[in-house]
Design an enzyme around this catalytic site. Structure first.
Site, PDB file in Angstrom:
ATOM      1  N   ASP A   7      -2.507  -5.930  -5.299  1.00 44.36           N
ATOM      2  CA  ASP A   7      -2.969  -4.988  -4.294  1.00 44.36           C
ATOM      3  C   ASP A   7      -3.497  -5.818  -3.123  1.00 44.36           C
ATOM      4  O   ASP A   7      -3.747  -7.018  -3.263  1.00 44.36           O
ATOM      5  CB  ASP A   7      -4.077  -4.118  -4.899  1.00 44.36           C
ATOM      6  CG  ASP A   7      -4.697  -3.190  -3.890  1.00 44.36           C
ATOM      7  OD1 ASP A   7      -3.971  -2.424  -3.235  1.00 44.36           O
ATOM      8  OD2 ASP A   7      -5.936  -3.227  -3.744  1.00 44.36           O
ATOM      9  N   ASP A   9      -5.930  -4.491  -0.037  1.00 42.23           N
ATOM     10  CA  ASP A   9      -7.307  -4.186   0.377  1.00 42.23           C
ATOM     11  C   ASP A   9      -8.264  -4.226  -0.806  1.00 42.23           C
ATOM     12  O   ASP A   9      -8.075  -3.510  -1.798  1.00 42.23           O
ATOM     13  CB  ASP A   9      -7.359  -2.790   1.016  1.00 42.23           C
ATOM     14  CG  ASP A   9      -6.479  -2.681   2.247  1.00 42.23           C
ATOM     15  OD1 ASP A   9      -7.005  -2.828   3.355  1.00 42.23           O
ATOM     16  OD2 ASP A   9      -5.265  -2.464   2.084  1.00 42.23           O
ATOM     17  N   ASP A 169      -8.118  -3.441  -7.687  1.00 45.08           N
ATOM     18  CA  ASP A 169      -9.568  -3.263  -7.559  1.00 45.08           C
ATOM     19  C   ASP A 169      -9.992  -1.809  -7.666  1.00 45.08           C
ATOM     20  O   ASP A 169     -11.094  -1.454  -7.219  1.00 45.08           O
ATOM     21  CB  ASP A 169     -10.035  -3.803  -6.189  1.00 45.08           C
ATOM     22  CG  ASP A 169      -9.624  -2.906  -5.034  1.00 45.08           C
ATOM     23  OD1 ASP A 169     -10.480  -2.567  -4.207  1.00 45.08           O
ATOM     24  OD2 ASP A 169      -8.438  -2.524  -4.965  1.00 45.08           O
TER      25      ASP A 169
END
Length: 220
Positions: A7, A9, A169
């Site tokens: 991922d 961001d 995250d």
């Protein structure tokens, strides 16, 4: 080839400062001032533009879904014009990526950021060429947590979609990996790091220095 897909961001880079600045530009344009705080609202920032607009408008009266839809393209434009003012890669991220590549893994990015913005950001940060593939929110008709963007990233790397691992995250990343039937590693150093253990990923990551050996163990 086995692949490790990241991922963006909140995983590879802390983009929250620039995202919040773009959302606040929308609020200021409406005469509302800065409704989001770069520190306390960083977790929401990493969930995307609509999440930020929703949170900001919840703090004032008279704004609903219609205004969120109107402001969203304005936010994207503001963000695109100032995409790397505050953004930084997390410590050790690129060193870990290079080590994974040296061990024979394909590495790519699968993000819910629009593809064009993700390409611009990674290029501006000088790291786009390190990743063999990048799939964004609008690359395919579906986005995470649908597993197809993850599978597509693996395929573009020349890998087997069944032999990949997603580094993320959020619950979106965890649910993507579950839907794909592959392991996930969730980082604990982002704004929502304290919540990651409850999602029960295959592993938690406190420091990027530990990632290459962790991936070896997951694939062994």
């Amino acid at each position: 080839m086995k692949t490790v897909i990241f991922d963006l961001d909140g995983t590879l880079a802390d983009t929250s400062g620039d995202l919040i600045a773009a959302a606040n530009a929308c609020f200021e344009g409406l005469g509302l001032g800065k409704l989001l705080d770069p520190k306390t609202d960083a977790g929401t920032a990493l969930r995307g533009g609509r999440a930020m607009l929703t949170l900001g408008f919840s703090r004032v009266d008279g704004y609903g879904e219609d205004e969120i839809s109107r402001q969203y393209p304005i936010l994207l434009k503001a963000y695109g014009e100032n995409i790397d003012t505050h953004t930084v890669m997390y410590p050790g991220a690129m060193e870990a990526v290079e080590t994974l590549k040296s061990r024979g893994y394909g590495v790519g990015i699968c993000t819910n950021k629009p593809e064009g913005l993700a390409e611009t950001l990674m290029t501006n940060l000088g790291v786009r060429g390190v990743f063999g593939a990048l799939v964004g929110a609008d690359t395919l008709p579906v986005r995470k947590p649908n597993p197809e963007p993850l599978f597509e990233t693996a395929r573009r790397l020349g890998g087997d979609p069944a032999e990949t691992c997603l580094i993320g995250d959020s619950d979106t990343d965890r649910n993507t990996a579950l839907a794909a039937g592959v392991p996930s590693v969730l980082v604990t150093f982002g704004p929502s790091g304290e919540d990651m253990a409850a999602l029960k990923p295959e592993a938690l990551l406190d420091d990027y220095a530990d990632l290459p050996d962790l991936i070896d163990r997951l694939f062994s």
